[in-house]
Design an enzyme around this catalytic site. Structure first.
Site, short mmCIF file in Angstrom:
data_model
loop_
_atom_site.label_atom_id
_atom_site.label_comp_id
_atom_site.label_asym_id
_atom_site.label_seq_id
_atom_site.Cartn_x
_atom_site.Cartn_y
_atom_site.Cartn_z
CB SER A 24 6.59 -2.96 4.85
OG SER A 24 7.18 -3.95 5.66
CG ASP A 25 7.64 -3.10 -1.20
OD1 ASP A 25 7.99 -1.93 -1.43
OD2 ASP A 25 6.61 -3.60 -1.68
CE1 TYR A 33 -0.07 -5.71 0.94
CE2 TYR A 33 -0.65 -7.85 1.83
CZ TYR A 33 0.27 -7.02 1.23
OH TYR A 33 1.51 -7.49 0.91
CE LYS A 210 8.36 -7.87 -0.45
NZ LYS A 210 7.91 -7.56 -1.80
CG ASP A 238 10.10 -8.35 -4.25
OD1 ASP A 238 10.41 -7.51 -5.12
OD2 ASP A 238 8.92 -8.65 -3.97
CD GLU A 264 9.14 -10.66 -6.68
OE1 GLU A 264 9.50 -11.80 -6.31
OE2 GLU A 264 8.09 -10.14 -6.29
CD GLU A 293 5.04 -7.34 -6.93
OE1 GLU A 293 5.69 -8.35 -6.62
OE2 GLU A 293 4.66 -6.50 -6.10
CG ASP A 316 -1.14 -9.29 -9.78
OD1 ASP A 316 -0.48 -8.98 -8.78
OD2 ASP A 316 -2.38 -9.16 -9.84
CG HIS A 343 2.45 -10.63 -7.01
ND1 HIS A 343 1.42 -9.72 -7.04
CD2 HIS A 343 3.07 -10.45 -5.82
CE1 HIS A 343 1.44 -9.00 -5.92
NE2 HIS A 343 2.42 -9.43 -5.16
N GLY A 345 -0.51 -13.06 -2.59
CA GLY A 345 -0.49 -12.29 -1.34
C GLY A 345 -1.60 -11.26 -1.37
CD GLU A 374 4.57 -13.37 -3.32
OE1 GLU A 374 4.30 -12.93 -4.46
OE2 GLU A 374 5.06 -12.66 -2.42
C1 LIG Z 1 3.31 -3.86 -1.33
C2 LIG Z 1 3.28 -5.37 -1.48
O1 LIG Z 1 3.20 -5.97 -0.21
C3 LIG Z 1 4.52 -5.91 -2.22
O2 LIG Z 1 5.66 -5.74 -1.41
C4 LIG Z 1 4.30 -7.36 -2.55
C5 LIG Z 1 5.39 -8.00 -3.31
O3 LIG Z 1 6.26 -7.38 -3.90
C6 LIG Z 1 5.43 -9.48 -3.41
O4 LIG Z 1 4.63 -10.14 -2.76
O5 LIG Z 1 6.26 -9.96 -4.17
MG LIG Z 2 7.27 -8.63 -5.37
#
Ligand SMILES: C[C@H](O)[C@@H](O)CC(=O)C(=O)O
Ligand SMILES: [Mg+2]
Length: 434
Positions: A24-25, A33, A210, A238, A264, A293, A316, A343, A345, A374
């Protein structure tokens, strides 16, 4: 052997990560995901696996777009594709009718990334490559004012020196990583502290938090994070595009006391001049701007670099047009002397991007200065060759391919909407993706 591609299948695979606020952000408050997952079958039995990442709803649209381009791939042989990979890239990205849906951006570009990632996986399982062959995969259209084909070859040839030493270094030490897993926006302070304590014990020294929803919350969380990690470890923030330009400058200035290395995605990912203004305003505070990203193609990255609008390039693996377009960005970043910090995850992004960043170090930039990749600690267990992290470093993958292959059992149970995970009431059927 020709490796003729006989079929392409694509599936919508979703993980209910929103249940625990993973990922979450400030803008994506409840991501599930997900991936559009592609498998290429060949007449000799070899398969290619590819994917592109999404955050839940709408994955079915990407699946549809993959199906729309499938006809351009099925029936071709791997040799036919890689003998003119640039031409094949253009065939997909510049189809006279489908390019209207982009061009080279949005759903159609995500779909092409999934397909091309599968082709690269297939190719990687089949054989090795040299500098000229690598450059021949890049579409230089629209970027020759920043990087020519000759310059690209020159960079790669120059980087041959010391290549073996760097390869050995990576095999021994791995590639430096940072973690985003401690501080998703939806996590409580208590969870943040717990995860941070665990991460420090496991050797992590670089952390991303975040920010962007509420300034007082951000101050509290950044203060907490700084207290936890101490003055010498690295902190990044970020905002995931939350602010306007002036707002970004003033908000980040208020967080400067916590000494973030970068902010970011401070504003719209398309606002190149906005990022340049933010970069200029924050430079005296020692804070850089990172973005990428959601930077949808090489042309955007070119302009970010030309305008000195970013100090960290965040490629990305699934947003750009696969390895082909990422190679163009790695080479441009090297020419402009801006470090690449990818980027990752999501689902599988760590698995894929580790190949790109190792390539950057070994074959392009030859440098680890101000560079890190990352890492996010979710969903690796669903891959047949998950990333290996040792002491906060990515250890080079040992299996052939692009590490895109998922466990068939995971794909089946998470396939949307019919998989177990989405039909079992206890698993939260009425989740965000519906
Ligand atoms: C929605 C994604 O989780 C986003 O928050 C990922 C991101 O911004 C990052 O890993 O950098
Ligand atoms: Mg990011």
């Amino acid at each position: 052997m020709l490796h003729k591609i006989t079929s392409l299948t694509v599936r919508d695979v979703r993980f209910p990560t929103s249940l625990e606020q993973h990922g979450s952000d400030a803008m994506h408050t409840d991501p599930d995901y997900s991936v559009a997952y592609v498998v290429l079958d060949t007449d000799c039995g070899l398969k290619g696996f590819g994917l592109t990442f999404t955050v839940g709803k709408g994955t079915e649209i990407v699946v549809c777009a993959v199906e729309a381009v499938a006809g351009l791939v099925v029936g071709k042989s791997l040799q036919e594709i890689v003998s003119d990979f640039r031409g094949f890239y253009r065939l997909l990205t510049s189809d006279g009718q489908m390019r209207w849906l982009g061009p080279e951006k949005g759903v159609i570009h995500l779909a092409i990334a999934a397909v091309l990632n599968a082709v690269w996986d297939l190719w990687a399982r089949a054989e090795g490559k040299d500098p000229k062959q690598i450059v021949s995969c890049i579409d230089f259209r629209y970027i020759t004012d920043a990087l020519t084909e000759e310059e690209a070859v020159e960079i790669l040839v120059k980087a041959q020196e010391g290549k073996q030493r760097r390869e050995e270094h990576m095999l021994k030490e791995g590639y430096p990583a940072y973690t985003t897993s401690c501080a998703w926006l939806g996590y409580s302070d208590q969870l943040l502290k717990q995860l941070c304590t665990d991460a420090l014990k496991s050797g992590w020294t670089k952390f991303k938090v975040k920010v962007g929803a509420d300034l007082e919350d951000d101050k509290r969380r950044c203060r907490l994070m700084r207290q936890m990690i101490g003055p010498d470890n690295t902190l990044m923030i970020d905002a995931n595009q939350r602010w306007d330009v002036a707002e970004a400058i003033s908000w980040v200035s208020s967080l400067a006391e916590f000494k973030p290395l970068w902010v970011e995605e401070p504003t719209s990912p398309d606002d190149i001049l906005g990022h340049a203004a933010i970069s200029k305003a924050l430079a005296p505070l020692g804070i850089g701007v990172a973005t990428g990203e959601q930077c949808h193609n090489r042309v955007m990255f070119k302009q970010f670099l030309q305008a000195s609008a970013l100090q960290f390039v965040q490629i990305d693996s699934c947003r750009l047009g696969s390895v082909n377009e990422n190679l163009a960005v790695l080479l441009m970043a090297h020419k402009f002397q801006v470090p690449v910090c990818p980027h990752a995850g999501g689902v599988g992004l760590c698995e894929l991007v580790q190949h790109l960043i190792l390539f950057d170090y070994i074959c392009v930039s030859g440098s680890l200065g101000n560079r890190m990749c990352e890492y996010v600690d979710h969903l690796h267990e669903h891959f047949t060759s998950p990333v290996v992290i040792h002491d906060a470093h990515y250890m080079p993958p040992k299996d052939p391919g692009y590490s895109c292959e998922m466990l068939e059992s995971s794909v089946q149970s998470h396939q949307y909407p019919e998989g177990d995970v989405w039909t079992r009431p206890a698993a939260g059927t009425e989740k965000k993706s519906k």
